[in-house]
Design a protein around this motif. Structure first.
Motif, mmCIF file in Angstrom:
data_model
loop_
_atom_site.group_PDB
_atom_site.id
_atom_site.type_symbol
_atom_site.label_atom_id
_atom_site.label_comp_id
_atom_site.label_asym_id
_atom_site.label_seq_id
_atom_site.Cartn_x
_atom_site.Cartn_y
_atom_site.Cartn_z
ATOM 1 N N ALA A 267 15.424 33.537 83.963
ATOM 2 C CA ALA A 267 14.787 34.157 85.124
ATOM 3 C C ALA A 267 14.122 35.478 84.751
ATOM 4 C CB ALA A 267 15.823 34.378 86.223
ATOM 5 N N GLU A 270 10.900 34.674 82.830
ATOM 6 C CA GLU A 270 9.843 34.198 83.713
ATOM 7 C C GLU A 270 9.284 35.335 84.558
ATOM 8 O OE1 GLU A 270 11.479 31.025 85.964
ATOM 9 O OE2 GLU A 270 11.527 29.610 84.282
ATOM 10 N N ALA A 271 10.147 36.265 84.966
ATOM 11 C CA ALA A 271 9.679 37.382 85.783
ATOM 12 C C ALA A 271 8.784 38.326 84.982
ATOM 13 C CB ALA A 271 10.872 38.149 86.352
ATOM 14 N N ARG A 319 14.541 36.195 89.487
ATOM 15 C CA ARG A 319 13.123 36.209 89.139
ATOM 16 C C ARG A 319 12.306 36.991 90.162
ATOM 17 N NH1 ARG A 319 11.640 30.549 88.441
ATOM 18 N NH2 ARG A 319 11.781 30.533 90.701
ATOM 19 N N SER A 323 10.470 40.490 89.163
ATOM 20 C CA SER A 323 9.007 40.487 89.196
ATOM 21 C C SER A 323 8.477 41.469 90.230
ATOM 22 C CB SER A 323 8.497 39.075 89.491
ATOM 23 O OG SER A 323 8.959 38.620 90.751
#
Length: 652
Positions: A267, A270-271, A319, A323
């Motif tokens: 996570a 991906e962030a 995430r 983000s």
């Protein structure tokens, strides 16, 4: 006669100890977690000889009476759970009832404990899981557990222990992670009379982060907080550009328990998005709070790993929180509340054809009025390749000349696409030749550069071991292409430069290849790294680092190896320590271990090398003792013989 036999309690305890007690840091972790479960507000850890000789953990918790002090030595005796149902709703750190018996099986264990309401305490002693003795003792409220002579009865296990510096580093790292999850508890760590860690309790985690990792690290962190589907995510993520070459500084805590979790690492990655350089990681502190029943900690005896009941909910929460923090700090892309707070809505608006989460919501809405200009119109799959021209164009390899061109071996031959387009004879004669050197200097830096650079035939040969190697070009800014009698050779520029740096550093053991810094550089280290560096100052000096302690958890670099560039020395030093932590230092911190970590400063793949730099790198390789592999064992070059080329073309 039956082949199956029942193992004795002594053997069973030693088997269990092998799972729980991996090294001295394992004992520290288990005992400190017991102290936290007992409600301690001050925990003092004392070690000798890296934990081999003695480990002592003292706390001011609720303590035990005489019966409990004896009962805790029996396997699977615990006060944390009482029934099978409790296993799926664990709120304490310990629950297996294996830690104390496992530690007692491989050490000489002494427990001194007293409850606050009793006038005197009790002292219990057990050696190797046998010969229990009990007697009254005067001691303060709380518990003190001392484990001496680790693996005294299992010498084979003792031989697997590392150096004192390495074991101390693991202990500091374990205690630091626990302290980061409990800012309201004071921790002290003493090693052979030295204080390695001393942090008082604080109302928030921020003072502890600054104390452990330094002001620069703390200033680079961005806070985040989000609650989603019963999962609360709090913590900090480093701003873009502040990265490390190891995931070790991404710390995860689930209900105040330090853990390793692949879904959470995923996570975070991906962030951070595709802008993050490959092989780099942004430091992070992620605190997850969720109902105990939604996380399974009964996965590994050391409770290092956990399993989530709703893994995708955890990934989504982490995430989104990370983000949002990164995007809020991004001055280039404006932040909108809808983009941060409701990513599903934003995704639905951007991709109206794929919005499964709000399908029913948009069922009555009108279809999107998508219009295209002639340039933006979608191309059908059948029309992607419609002619030989486009096929040749897609397969064409561009090149440019780097040296003076004595002659054009192909005359004024036109390009292949001009032939297929039926170019007129005059057009064929005027076909563009490779760009002359005098025109190359006038080329704009903004123009696209080809991925292969061709050297003229009169390029000087390089004396590489008497092979008469001739440099041809650089492919994809990663592989040097050269010709040798009887074939071609491809050289990996990163692996080759690693080999050159590695041997230059090793050859500078006498200090002749150390460069003095005009302005010394101060670097803030974590307590674990600081303890490790302090234990190995001489080994660092052997390869050219002149390091001077400069206050608490800070060192000053006065000199560095001459083979290493001075740019971003602080980041390089952090990366080197992370690299050493990954590969381990064996029984001692060997000089070649440091050199391998230091040679990570080598030129990377896709770093653009000029013709002169490529030739210089090959020339430096010719002076290496082992030029054909990098320090990590990968090959630096590949030979492709003429016979192999002819075989590939079907000529043989």
């Amino acid at each position: 006669m039956s082949k199956i036999r029942q193992l004795s309690d002594e053997v069973c305890n030693k088997i269990a100890a092998g799972e729980v007690v991996e090294r001295p840091a394992s004992i520290v972790k288990e005992l400190v977690e017991n102290s936290l479960d007992a409600g301690a507000r001050k925990i003092t850890v004392t070690i000798e000889d890296g934990g081999r000789r003695a480990i002592s953990v003292a706390d001011d918790g609720e303590g035990m009476d005489a019966d409990d002090a004896l009962l805790c030595l029996d396997p699977h005796s615990t006060s944390k759970i009482a029934s099978e149902a409790d296993i799926f709703d664990i709120a304490s750190f310990g629950f297996r009832g294996e830690a104390i018996p496992s530690i007692a099986a491989v050490t000489r264990l002494t427990i001194r404990t007293r409850r606050r309401e009793t006038p005197e305490g009790v002292e219990v002693f057990i050696a190797g899981g046998k010969a229990v003795s009990e007697k009254p003792a005067g001691c303060p409220p709380g518990t003190e557990v001392t484990a001496r002579d680790l693996f005294f009865n299992v010498p084979a296990r003792k031989n697997f222990l590392r150096t004192v510096a390495t074991e101390e580093r693991h202990i500091v790292e374990i205690l630091s992670n626990i302290a980061l999850a409990h800012h309201d508890v004071a921790f002290i760590l003493k090693a052979d009379g030295r204080i390695l860690l001393s942090t008082p309790s604080a109302p928030s985690i921020l003072p502890r982060i600054s104390e452990f990792f330094g002001r620069e690290y703390a200033n680079a962190l961005l806070p985040f907080s989000r609650t989603e589907r019963g999962i609360t995510v709090n913590g900090f993520i480093a701003r873009r550009g502040f990265t490390r070459n190891s995931r070790a500084e991404q710390r995860i805590f689930v209900n105040a328990r330090p853990v390793e979790s692949a879904p959470v690492y995923r996570a975070i990655k991906e962030a951070c998005g595709p802008m993050l350089e490959r092989g780099r990681f942004q430091p992070a502190l992620v605190y997850l709070i969720m109902p105990p029943g939604s996380v399974d900690v009964n996965v590994h005896p050391t409770k290092r790993e956990v399993r989530f009941r709703n893994e995708f909910d955890v990934i989504a929460a982490v995430r989104t929180a990370v983000s949002a923090a990164l995007r809020t700090n991004d001055a280039v892309i404006p932040v909108t509340a809808e983009g941060v707070n409701d990513p599903a809505e934003t995704s639905a608006r951007l991709f109206p054809d794929f919005a499964p989460d709000i399908q029913t919501r948009n069922a009555t809405s009108e279809p999107a009025n998508n219009t295209y200009s002639s340039d933006d119109a979608p191309v059908p799959a059948s029309g992607i390749v419609t002619s030989v021209d486009s096929l040749l164009e897609s397969a064409r390899v561009g090149y440019r000349v780097l040296g003076p061109m004595l002659h054009a071996p192909f005359g004024n031959a036109p390009a292949a696409q001009d032939i297929n387009r039926g170019a007129a004879p005059q057009q064929m004669q005027d076909a563009e030749l490779p760009i002359p050197p005098e025109q190359q200097q006038n080329m704009s830096d903004n123009e696209p550069r080809p991925d292969f650079r061709l050297v003229a035939e009169d390029a000087p040969a390089t004396d590489f071991g008497g092979t008469g190697l001739r440099l041809l070009g650089v492919l994809e800014n990663s592989y040097i292409v050269a010709a040798i009698p009887g074939g071609l050779v491809l050289i990996d520029q990163h692996a080759a430069h690693e080999r050159v740096l590695f041997e230059r550093i090793l050859n500078g053991i006498d200090g002749t290849l150390s460069q003095k810094l005009l302005m010394p550089i101060t670097i803030e280290l974590s307590p674990a790294d600081m303890a490790y560096v302090a234990r190995n100052l001489h080994e660092f000096e052997n390869i050219g680092f002149e390091i001077e302690p400069f206050g608490r958890n800070t060192v000053k670099l006065n000199s560095i190896p001459a083979a290493i560039k001075q740019e971003n020395v602080g980041g390089f030093f952090h990366d080197m320590l992370a690299r050493i932590g990954e590969i381990g230092a064996g029984q001692r911190l060997a000089t070649d271990t440091l050199a391998r970590a230091a040679c990570k400063a080598a030129v990377k793949a896709h770093d653009r090398l000029s013709l002169q730099e490529a030739a210089a790198l090959i020339e430096q390789m010719s002076h290496c003792a082992l030029p054909y592999s990098c320090p990590h064992g990968r090959p630096t070059m590949l030979n492709i013989s003429i016979s192999e080329i002819e075989r590939r073309f079907g000529r043989k």
